[in-house]
Design a protein around this motif. Structure first.
Motif, PDB file in Angstrom:
ATOM      1  N   ARG A  50       0.914  -1.372  -0.026  1.00 15.34           N
ATOM      2  CA  ARG A  50      -0.080  -0.011  -0.048  1.00 15.34           C
ATOM      3  C   ARG A  50       0.854   1.261   0.092  1.00 15.34           C
ATOM      4  NH1 ARG A  50      -2.281   0.111   4.988  1.00 15.34           N
ATOM      5  NH2 ARG A  50      -0.624  -0.911   5.882  1.00 15.34           N
ATOM      6  N   VAL A  51       0.472   2.292  -0.952  1.00 17.19           N
ATOM      7  CA  VAL A  51       1.007   3.479  -0.910  1.00 17.19           C
ATOM      8  C   VAL A  51       0.296   4.474  -0.601  1.00 17.19           C
ATOM      9  CG1 VAL A  51       2.563   5.086  -2.278  1.00 17.19           C
ATOM     10  CG2 VAL A  51       2.765   2.584  -2.588  1.00 17.19           C
ATOM     11  N   GLU A  52       0.256   5.303   0.695  1.00 18.62           N
ATOM     12  CA  GLU A  52      -0.819   6.089   0.744  1.00 18.62           C
ATOM     13  C   GLU A  52      -0.243   7.542   0.350  1.00 18.62           C
ATOM     14  OE1 GLU A  52      -3.521   5.751   2.703  1.00 18.62           O
ATOM     15  OE2 GLU A  52      -3.261   3.810   3.200  1.00 18.62           O
ATOM     16  N   VAL A  53      -1.345   8.506  -0.353  1.00 16.50           N
ATOM     17  CA  VAL A  53      -0.667   9.692  -0.761  1.00 16.50           C
ATOM     18  C   VAL A  53      -1.713  10.784  -0.141  1.00 16.50           C
ATOM     19  CG1 VAL A  53      -0.197  11.047  -2.795  1.00 16.50           C
ATOM     20  CG2 VAL A  53       0.110   8.469  -2.751  1.00 16.50           C
ATOM     21  N   PRO A  54      -1.778  11.046   0.855  1.00 16.71           N
ATOM     22  CA  PRO A  54      -2.709  11.808   1.604  1.00 16.71           C
ATOM     23  C   PRO A  54      -2.976  13.168   0.911  1.00 16.71           C
ATOM     24  CG  PRO A  54      -1.056  11.250   3.144  1.00 16.71           C
ATOM     25  CD  PRO A  54      -0.832  10.676   2.023  1.00 16.71           C
ATOM     26  N   GLU A  55      -1.905  13.854   0.208  1.00 18.65           N
ATOM     27  CA  GLU A  55      -2.096  15.029  -0.456  1.00 18.65           C
ATOM     28  C   GLU A  55      -2.370  14.780  -1.753  1.00 18.65           C
ATOM     29  OE1 GLU A  55       2.153  13.197  -1.425  1.00 18.65           O
ATOM     30  OE2 GLU A  55       0.612  13.471   0.114  1.00 18.65           O
ATOM     31  N   GLY A  56      -2.650  13.518  -2.173  1.00 19.11           N
ATOM     32  CA  GLY A  56      -3.195  13.267  -3.662  1.00 19.11           C
ATOM     33  C   GLY A  56      -2.184  13.097  -4.547  1.00 19.11           C
ATOM     34  N   PHE A  57      -2.526  12.521  -5.535  1.00 20.50           N
ATOM     35  CA  PHE A  57      -1.600  12.567  -6.884  1.00 20.50           C
ATOM     36  C   PHE A  57      -2.617  12.581  -8.171  1.00 20.50           C
ATOM     37  CE2 PHE A  57      -2.333   8.142  -6.171  1.00 20.50           C
ATOM     38  CZ  PHE A  57      -2.649   7.556  -7.601  1.00 20.50           C
ATOM     39  N   ALA A  58      -2.279  13.037  -9.334  1.00 21.72           N
ATOM     40  CA  ALA A  58      -3.107  13.381 -10.462  1.00 21.72           C
ATOM     41  C   ALA A  58      -2.581  11.801 -11.125  1.00 21.72           C
ATOM     42  CB  ALA A  58      -2.680  14.591 -11.261  1.00 21.72           C
ATOM     43  N   PRO A  59      -3.731  11.171 -11.673  1.00 21.45           N
ATOM     44  CA  PRO A  59      -3.323   9.976 -12.608  1.00 21.45           C
ATOM     45  C   PRO A  59      -2.945  10.603 -13.828  1.00 21.45           C
ATOM     46  CG  PRO A  59      -5.382   9.619 -11.548  1.00 21.45           C
ATOM     47  CD  PRO A  59      -4.994  11.152 -11.215  1.00 21.45           C
ATOM     48  N   VAL A  60      -1.813   9.828 -14.472  1.00 22.39           N
ATOM     49  CA  VAL A  60      -1.491  10.240 -15.809  1.00 22.39           C
ATOM     50  C   VAL A  60      -1.905   8.948 -16.948  1.00 22.39           C
ATOM     51  CG1 VAL A  60       0.357  10.438 -17.226  1.00 22.39           C
ATOM     52  CG2 VAL A  60       0.530  11.138 -14.704  1.00 22.39           C
ATOM     53  N   VAL A  61      -2.473   9.620 -17.654  1.00 25.63           N
ATOM     54  CA  VAL A  61      -3.313   8.642 -18.757  1.00 25.63           C
ATOM     55  C   VAL A  61      -2.205   8.245 -19.709  1.00 25.63           C
ATOM     56  CG1 VAL A  61      -5.186   8.177 -20.724  1.00 25.63           C
ATOM     57  CG2 VAL A  61      -5.589   9.555 -18.498  1.00 25.63           C
ATOM     58  N   THR A  62      -1.644   7.333 -20.106  1.00 22.46           N
ATOM     59  CA  THR A  62      -0.665   6.850 -21.066  1.00 22.46           C
ATOM     60  C   THR A  62      -1.230   6.131 -22.249  1.00 22.46           C
ATOM     61  OG1 THR A  62      -0.289   4.852 -19.644  1.00 22.46           O
ATOM     62  CG2 THR A  62       1.125   6.701 -19.153  1.00 22.46           C
ATOM     63  N   GLY A  63      -2.361   5.688 -22.172  1.00 24.38           N
ATOM     64  CA  GLY A  63      -2.895   5.059 -23.429  1.00 24.38           C
ATOM     65  C   GLY A  63      -3.646   6.131 -23.967  1.00 24.38           C
ATOM     66  N   THR A  64      -4.113   5.614 -25.268  1.00 22.54           N
ATOM     67  CA  THR A  64      -4.827   6.480 -26.112  1.00 22.54           C
ATOM     68  C   THR A  64      -6.178   6.489 -25.997  1.00 22.54           C
ATOM     69  OG1 THR A  64      -4.997   4.711 -27.960  1.00 22.54           O
ATOM     70  CG2 THR A  64      -2.718   6.063 -28.177  1.00 22.54           C
ATOM     71  N   GLU A  65      -6.924   7.509 -26.439  1.00 20.88           N
ATOM     72  CA  GLU A  65      -8.387   7.680 -26.334  1.00 20.88           C
ATOM     73  C   GLU A  65      -9.115   6.465 -27.376  1.00 20.88           C
ATOM     74  OE1 GLU A  65     -12.048  10.578 -26.149  1.00 20.88           O
ATOM     75  OE2 GLU A  65     -10.353  11.076 -25.300  1.00 20.88           O
ATOM     76  N   SER A  66      -8.265   6.042 -28.269  1.00 20.51           N
ATOM     77  CA  SER A  66      -9.043   4.872 -28.872  1.00 20.51           C
ATOM     78  C   SER A  66      -9.110   3.452 -28.197  1.00 20.51           C
ATOM     79  CB  SER A  66      -8.013   4.764 -30.260  1.00 20.51           C
ATOM     80  OG  SER A  66      -6.960   4.220 -29.637  1.00 20.51           O
ATOM     81  N   HIS A  67      -8.481   3.380 -27.228  1.00 25.00           N
ATOM     82  CA  HIS A  67      -8.626   2.163 -26.219  1.00 25.00           C
ATOM     83  C   HIS A  67      -9.890   2.124 -25.796  1.00 25.00           C
ATOM     84  CE1 HIS A  67      -8.318  -0.928 -23.459  1.00 25.00           C
ATOM     85  NE2 HIS A  67      -7.264  -1.366 -23.999  1.00 25.00           N
ATOM     86  N   PRO A  68     -10.565   1.112 -25.701  1.00 19.60           N
ATOM     87  CA  PRO A  68     -11.946   1.070 -25.304  1.00 19.60           C
ATOM     88  C   PRO A  68     -12.254   1.519 -23.979  1.00 19.60           C
ATOM     89  CG  PRO A  68     -11.692  -1.060 -26.747  1.00 19.60           C
ATOM     90  CD  PRO A  68     -10.625   0.054 -26.270  1.00 19.60           C
ATOM     91  N   ILE A  69     -11.417   1.197 -23.073  1.00 26.00           N
ATOM     92  CA  ILE A  69     -11.656   1.653 -21.511  1.00 26.00           C
ATOM     93  C   ILE A  69     -11.324   3.055 -21.423  1.00 26.00           C
ATOM     94  CG2 ILE A  69     -10.312   1.339 -19.278  1.00 26.00           C
ATOM     95  CD1 ILE A  69      -9.696  -1.435 -20.009  1.00 26.00           C
ATOM     96  N   LEU A  70     -10.650   3.904 -22.287  1.00 29.53           N
ATOM     97  CA  LEU A  70     -10.668   5.186 -22.149  1.00 29.53           C
ATOM     98  C   LEU A  70     -11.343   6.115 -22.758  1.00 29.53           C
ATOM     99  CD1 LEU A  70      -6.456   5.095 -22.265  1.00 29.53           C
ATOM    100  CD2 LEU A  70      -7.912   5.131 -20.090  1.00 29.53           C
ATOM    101  N   LYS A  71     -11.934   5.504 -23.772  1.00 28.80           N
ATOM    102  CA  LYS A  71     -13.007   6.564 -24.747  1.00 28.80           C
ATOM    103  C   LYS A  71     -13.724   7.296 -23.931  1.00 28.80           C
ATOM    104  CE  LYS A  71     -16.059   5.575 -28.873  1.00 28.80           C
ATOM    105  NZ  LYS A  71     -14.945   5.925 -30.020  1.00 28.80           N
ATOM    106  N   GLY A  72     -13.577   8.689 -24.291  1.00 30.61           N
ATOM    107  CA  GLY A  72     -14.418   9.615 -23.709  1.00 30.61           C
ATOM    108  C   GLY A  72     -14.103  10.226 -22.408  1.00 30.61           C
TER     109      GLY A  72
END
Length: 155
Positions: A50-72
């Motif tokens: 477990r890695v606790e990040v109480p200050e928060g971190f922004a996810p970084v999208v590395t895949g393309t929007e053409s991938h069905p999971i990332l679409k839209g």
């Protein structure tokens, strides 16, 4: 072993992070070196991951929007407050990582096993590591629906 055989024969497995996912709190989830880990697109650590990040971190999208999971979903996702640390297996596709401040570790990873598909989301699906801003994000429901749809489609 039944889950491993199920996925090998065309089933789907989605694993989401949290206190008792991957290796979990004090290593208590114990998925390291199991048939479930065999199927995942990531490898579990042998210790508390477990890695606790109480200050928060922004996810970084590395895949393309053409991938069905990332679409839209775009690339501007709300902050997260933690994740389970894992390593990516050869042949897996990393669609999102944690921020560079935390080593760009895997957040959303897809893979195949036999005839089946697998997804690893290393953060939570609700509070503790998902703050209310992430749950209120219009992409929250879409993200998890698209993970399920991709995993259950035929590989």
């Amino acid at each position: 072993r039944l889950l491993r055989d199920y996925v090998r024969n065309g089933g789907a497995l989605l694993m989401f992070g949290g206190y008792y996912s991957f290796q979990g709190i004090n290593g208590g989830a114990r998925y390291h070196r199991t048939p479930v880990e065999d199927v995942l697109p990531v490898s579990c650590l042998s210790v508390d991951d477990r890695v606790e990040v109480p200050e928060g971190f922004a996810p970084v999208v590395t895949g393309t929007e053409s991938h069905p999971i990332l679409k839209g979903l775009g690339t501007d996702w709300p902050v997260l407050l933690g994740y389970n640390e894992v390593t990516v297996k050869d042949g897996a596709e990393v669609l999102a990582t944690v921020s560079t401040e935390y080593g760009s570790q895997p957040l959303l990873v897809t893979g195949t096993y036999g005839k089946g598909r697998t997804v690893a989301w290393t953060s939570d699906v609700g509070p503790h590591w998902l703050p209310s801003s992430f749950i209120a994000w219009p992409g929250y429901k879409t993200l998890f629906e698209q993970m399920l749809a991709w995993a259950t489609a035929k590989a």
